[in-house]
Design an enzyme around this catalytic site. Structure first.
Site, mmCIF file in Angstrom:
data_model
loop_
_atom_site.group_PDB
_atom_site.id
_atom_site.type_symbol
_atom_site.label_atom_id
_atom_site.label_comp_id
_atom_site.label_asym_id
_atom_site.label_seq_id
_atom_site.Cartn_x
_atom_site.Cartn_y
_atom_site.Cartn_z
ATOM 1 N N HIS A 211 -3.552 7.081 2.425
ATOM 2 C CA HIS A 211 -3.915 5.774 1.881
ATOM 3 C C HIS A 211 -5.254 5.381 2.507
ATOM 4 O O HIS A 211 -5.485 5.594 3.689
ATOM 5 C CB HIS A 211 -2.835 4.751 2.214
ATOM 6 C CG HIS A 211 -3.269 3.345 1.971
ATOM 7 N ND1 HIS A 211 -3.838 2.952 0.780
ATOM 8 C CD2 HIS A 211 -3.251 2.246 2.763
ATOM 9 C CE1 HIS A 211 -4.141 1.663 0.857
ATOM 10 N NE2 HIS A 211 -3.794 1.214 2.054
ATOM 11 N N ASN B 280 -10.128 -0.565 -0.085
ATOM 12 C CA ASN B 280 -8.670 -0.439 -0.069
ATOM 13 C C ASN B 280 -8.118 -0.908 -1.420
ATOM 14 O O ASN B 280 -8.166 -2.091 -1.732
ATOM 15 C CB ASN B 280 -8.104 -1.294 1.078
ATOM 16 C CG ASN B 280 -6.579 -1.238 1.154
ATOM 17 O OD1 ASN B 280 -5.918 -0.751 0.243
ATOM 18 N ND2 ASN B 280 -6.034 -1.744 2.245
ATOM 19 N N CYS C 226 0.817 -1.228 0.000
ATOM 20 C CA CYS C 226 0.000 0.000 0.000
ATOM 21 C C CYS C 226 0.846 1.271 0.000
ATOM 22 O O CYS C 226 0.333 2.352 -0.289
ATOM 23 C CB CYS C 226 -0.938 0.012 1.198
ATOM 24 S SG CYS C 226 -2.012 -1.410 1.222
HETATM 25 N N1 ACO Z 1 -18.251 -9.189 9.242
HETATM 26 C C1 ACO Z 1 -18.648 -9.429 10.491
HETATM 27 N N2 ACO Z 1 -17.790 -9.760 11.478
HETATM 28 C C2 ACO Z 1 -16.482 -9.829 11.166
HETATM 29 C C3 ACO Z 1 -16.011 -9.574 9.872
HETATM 30 C C4 ACO Z 1 -16.961 -9.257 8.879
HETATM 31 N N3 ACO Z 1 -16.607 -8.986 7.611
HETATM 32 N N4 ACO Z 1 -14.665 -9.713 9.858
HETATM 33 C C5 ACO Z 1 -14.299 -10.027 11.107
HETATM 34 N N5 ACO Z 1 -15.380 -10.107 11.904
HETATM 35 C C6 ACO Z 1 -15.444 -10.418 13.321
HETATM 36 C C7 ACO Z 1 -14.229 -11.171 13.808
HETATM 37 O O1 ACO Z 1 -14.379 -12.566 13.595
HETATM 38 C C8 ACO Z 1 -14.237 -10.833 15.285
HETATM 39 O O2 ACO Z 1 -15.187 -11.633 15.953
HETATM 40 P P1 ACO Z 1 -14.889 -12.181 17.435
HETATM 41 O O3 ACO Z 1 -14.782 -10.947 18.287
HETATM 42 O O4 ACO Z 1 -16.097 -13.003 17.706
HETATM 43 O O5 ACO Z 1 -13.611 -12.955 17.336
HETATM 44 C C9 ACO Z 1 -14.755 -9.396 15.309
HETATM 45 O O6 ACO Z 1 -15.442 -9.202 14.058
HETATM 46 C C10 ACO Z 1 -13.674 -8.343 15.454
HETATM 47 O O7 ACO Z 1 -12.643 -8.616 14.515
HETATM 48 P P2 ACO Z 1 -11.371 -7.690 14.411
HETATM 49 O O8 ACO Z 1 -10.432 -8.263 13.382
HETATM 50 O O9 ACO Z 1 -10.815 -7.438 15.779
HETATM 51 O O10 ACO Z 1 -12.031 -6.341 13.866
HETATM 52 P P3 ACO Z 1 -11.391 -4.925 13.669
HETATM 53 O O11 ACO Z 1 -12.193 -3.927 14.366
HETATM 54 O O12 ACO Z 1 -9.904 -4.933 13.901
HETATM 55 O O13 ACO Z 1 -11.628 -4.668 12.117
HETATM 56 C C11 ACO Z 1 -10.344 -4.687 10.079
HETATM 57 C C12 ACO Z 1 -11.020 -5.522 11.158
HETATM 58 C C13 ACO Z 1 -11.410 -3.876 9.375
HETATM 59 C C14 ACO Z 1 -9.650 -5.615 9.100
HETATM 60 C C15 ACO Z 1 -9.309 -3.720 10.724
HETATM 61 O O14 ACO Z 1 -8.526 -4.421 11.647
HETATM 62 C C16 ACO Z 1 -8.394 -3.053 9.716
HETATM 63 O O15 ACO Z 1 -8.821 -2.253 8.903
HETATM 64 N N6 ACO Z 1 -7.080 -3.311 9.798
HETATM 65 C C17 ACO Z 1 -6.083 -2.652 8.973
HETATM 66 C C18 ACO Z 1 -5.943 -3.289 7.648
HETATM 67 C C19 ACO Z 1 -4.842 -2.595 6.885
HETATM 68 O O16 ACO Z 1 -4.544 -1.432 7.085
HETATM 69 N N7 ACO Z 1 -4.149 -3.309 6.019
HETATM 70 C C20 ACO Z 1 -3.012 -2.600 5.470
HETATM 71 C C21 ACO Z 1 -2.423 -2.990 4.406
HETATM 72 S S1 ACO Z 1 -3.275 -3.779 3.125
HETATM 73 C C22 ACO Z 1 -2.048 -4.031 1.968
HETATM 74 O O17 ACO Z 1 -0.889 -3.772 2.222
HETATM 75 C C23 ACO Z 1 -2.450 -4.632 0.633
#
Ligand code: ACO
Length: 327
Positions: free
Chosen positions: A254, A284, A114
């Site tokens: 980004h 993204n 990214c």
């Molecule tokens: N729908 C419903 N529930 C979901 C989903 C979904 N799509 N995905 C995950 N959950 C659930 C999980 O299973 C978890 O359930 P649990 O509490 O029962 O275990 C709960 O939701 C919370 O999951 P988290 O992963 O802790 O959720 P978070 O608030 O962190 O959001 C996300 C996840 C959106 C992926 C976030 O962490 C994020 O944006 N991270 C950064 C990603 C990023 O910046 N990537 C960078 C580079 S990408 C690249 O380089 C190509």
């Protein structure tokens, strides 16, 4: 006045097909409410099966060349930032060079996930200042839909396909790219990776059965590192240029997660009307997200001559970086 480099044209392209959160509700156990609250994403674009990264790049590049008033044969270097190129060999930049008819251009890809567009800006800036290059086409493009596991709700809601392009040329005026800052920490590579298909784990029946040809991500862990790191580099970048946050016209981050963008803006005390956000429409798009957002900001009149614009990104590697531009 010392030589600087400056963006003289922008362009972008997104495939026509829209996949919205309600479509995803039918594919995996998720909801529009969860995706909107946790990410800010409402819909993303998906490339047609006939479109590869170079095809998206051609469209964005033609628009950038047109806005710079240049012909393809005037370009002396093409840099394509991507992690989802047409093929491992040759580079997507080679396909683009051929499709555009950019006969006088060197061409190569770069992979900084990214952060690829920011890394590309740093490289283009250096080639112009140190090696006398005159007209560089820098593209950020991704067709991540081909590497997304559509059965994994934790990743398939995030990514989208798009391309953004800029033309960079030298200037002797007091404007252009003021500074670029690039960093990495490879010890955290496992937070986002695509394990199958490389020399470490070549494609096989087994890699496909284990779904290793798709992106794997520990989103929650990346989130925390991203917020901490981005808050630091935006402050450091402004300090390095002796610019106060109040003097910043626009932040173009980004687009990985609306909550990460809001945290960075808050650290600079910037109201969200000074931040370009289009994650709701594209998700993204990795290397493409900043040049697409920049192009939209230019074309909607959000950027004026003399404006200070801060770009920042964070991604796989891990990599991160920033750039300050006086438009
Ligand atoms: N729908 C419903 N529930 C979901 C989903 C979904 N799509 N995905 C995950 N959950 C659930 C999980 O299973 C978890 O359930 P649990 O509490 O029962 O275990 C709960 O939701 C919370 O999951 P988290 O992963 O802790 O959720 P978070 O608030 O962190 O959001 C996300 C996840 C959106 C992926 C976030 O962490 C994020 O944006 N991270 C950064 C990603 C990023 O910046 N990537 C960078 C580079 S990408 C690249 O380089 C190509």
């Amino acid at each position: 006045m010392s030589l600087r480099s400056r963006i003289t044209g922008t362009g972008s392209y997104a495939p026509k097909k829209i996949l919205d959160n309600f479509d995803l509700e039918k594919m995996v156990d998720t909801s529009d409410e969860w995706i909107t609250e946790r990410t800010g994403i409402k819909e993303r674009r998906i490339a047609d099966s006939s479109e590869a990264a170079s095809d998206l790049s051609v469209e964005a590049s033609k628009r950038a060349l047109q806005s710079a008033g240049l012909k393809a044969k005037e370009i002396d270097m093409i840099i394509v930032a991507t992690v989802s190129g047409d093929m491992p060999i040759p580079s997507t930049a080679s396909f683009l060079q051929h499709k555009l008819g950019a006969k006088n251009a060197a061409a190569f890809d770069l992979n900084a996930a990214c952060s690829g567009f920011i890394y590309g800006l740093a490289i283009a800036d250096s080639f112009i200042k140190a090696r006398g290059f005159k007209k560089i086409l820098l593209v950020g493009v991704e067709v991540l839909s081909r590497f997304t596991d559509w059965e994994d709700r934790s990743t398939c809601i995030l990514f989208g396909d798009a391309a953004g392009a800029v033309v960079i040329e030298p200037t002797e005026k007091d404007r252009g790219i003021l500074s670029t800052h690039i960093y990495s920490d490879g010890s955290l590579w496992e937070l986002i990776c695509l394990p199958g298909g490389g020399s470490k784990c070549p494609s096989s029946k087994e890699t496909v059965e284990k779904r290793q040809h798709y992106i794997k991500m520990k989103g929650n862990e990346i989130f925390k590192v991203a917020v901490r790191t981005l808050e630091k580099i935006v402050v450091d970048t402004l300090k390095a240029n002796k610019i106060k946050p109040s003097e910043l016209s626009l932040l173009i981050p980004h687009q990985a997660n609306l909550r990460i963008i809001q945290a960075t803006a808050q650290r600079l005390n910037l109201s969200m009307d000074r931040v370009v956000v289009n994650i709701d429409r594209y998700g993204n798009t990795s290397s493409a997200s900043i040049p697409v957002a920049l192009d939209e900001a230019v074309r909607t009149g959000r950027i004026c001559d003399g404006d200070h614009i801060l770009l920042e990104a964070f991604g796989g590697g891990l990599t991160w970086g920033s750039a300050l531009i006086k438009w």
